[in-house]
Design a protein around this motif. Structure first.
Motif, PDB file in Angstrom:
ATOM      1  N   ARG A 244       1.209   4.145  -3.012  1.00  0.00           N
ATOM      2  CA  ARG A 244       0.933   5.563  -2.756  1.00  0.00           C
ATOM      3  C   ARG A 244       2.127   6.444  -3.084  1.00  0.00           C
ATOM      4  NH1 ARG A 244      -2.713   7.338   1.882  1.00  0.00           N
ATOM      5  NH2 ARG A 244      -2.371   9.200   0.657  1.00  0.00           N
TER       6      ARG A 244
ATOM      7  N   SER B  64      -5.621   7.189  -4.578  1.00  0.00           N
ATOM      8  CA  SER B  64      -5.646   6.213  -3.498  1.00  0.00           C
ATOM      9  C   SER B  64      -7.057   6.016  -2.973  1.00  0.00           C
ATOM     10  CB  SER B  64      -4.732   6.680  -2.365  1.00  0.00           C
ATOM     11  OG  SER B  64      -4.898   5.880  -1.227  1.00  0.00           O
ATOM     12  N   TYR B  65      -7.785   7.084  -2.792  1.00  0.00           N
ATOM     13  CA  TYR B  65      -9.139   6.998  -2.258  1.00  0.00           C
ATOM     14  C   TYR B  65     -10.091   6.285  -3.214  1.00  0.00           C
ATOM     15  CZ  TYR B  65     -13.407   8.380   0.109  1.00  0.00           C
ATOM     16  OH  TYR B  65     -14.605   8.359   0.758  1.00  0.00           O
TER      17      TYR B  65
ATOM     18  N   PHE C  31       0.822  -1.202   0.000  1.00  0.00           N
ATOM     19  CA  PHE C  31       0.000   0.000   0.000  1.00  0.00           C
ATOM     20  C   PHE C  31       0.866   1.266   0.000  1.00  0.00           C
ATOM     21  CE2 PHE C  31      -2.625   3.183   2.339  1.00  0.00           C
ATOM     22  CZ  PHE C  31      -3.634   3.302   1.409  1.00  0.00           C
TER      23      PHE C  31
ATOM     24  N   SER D 176      -6.246  -1.348   7.115  1.00  0.00           N
ATOM     25  CA  SER D 176      -7.105  -0.976   8.232  1.00  0.00           C
ATOM     26  C   SER D 176      -7.441  -2.185   9.104  1.00  0.00           C
ATOM     27  CB  SER D 176      -8.385  -0.346   7.699  1.00  0.00           C
ATOM     28  OG  SER D 176      -9.277  -0.075   8.740  1.00  0.00           O
TER      29      SER D 176
ATOM     30  N   ARG E 213      -6.496  -0.440   1.134  1.00  0.00           N
ATOM     31  CA  ARG E 213      -6.727   0.397   2.306  1.00  0.00           C
ATOM     32  C   ARG E 213      -7.487  -0.379   3.382  1.00  0.00           C
ATOM     33  NH1 ARG E 213      -8.914   4.215  -0.244  1.00  0.00           N
ATOM     34  NH2 ARG E 213     -11.088   3.714   0.178  1.00  0.00           N
TER      35      ARG E 213
END
Length: 88
Positions: free
Chosen positions: A13, A46-47, A9, A58, A54
């Motif tokens: 990014r 990324s979102y 990840f 998390s 993500r």
């Protein structure tokens, strides 16, 4: 397992930011403005596109926080702190 998710990840990014920054700099945009623009672009990409990664990161954070397997050293430290804590 969890460190691999974090590494993948993070590399995606950073790579997105670097690619956006390089493109903006090649277009002749000011360095400061290009850095801000690349950060915004990296966040948006990324979102929108990295939801799976993500969520994996998390859940690994949640797993680490909920880990019930405490070792004996942590228990001894907590007992010692509780014993010497001043009453309020």
């Amino acid at each position: 397992m969890y460190s691999r998710q974090w590494i993948v990840f993070s590399l995606i990014r950073v790579g997105t930011f670097a690619a956006a920054l390089a493109i903006l700099l090649l277009l002749g945009i000011n360095v400061f403005v290009a850095a801000i623009g690349a950060a915004v672009i990296g966040f948006c990409v990324s979102y929108i596109f990295l939801r799976k990664q993500r969520e994996a990161v998390s859940s690994s954070i949640g797993h680490l926080r909920d880990n019930k397997d405490r070792d004996r050293d942590n228990e001894l430290e907590n007992e010692a702190l509780d014993r010497f804590e001043e009453p309020r």
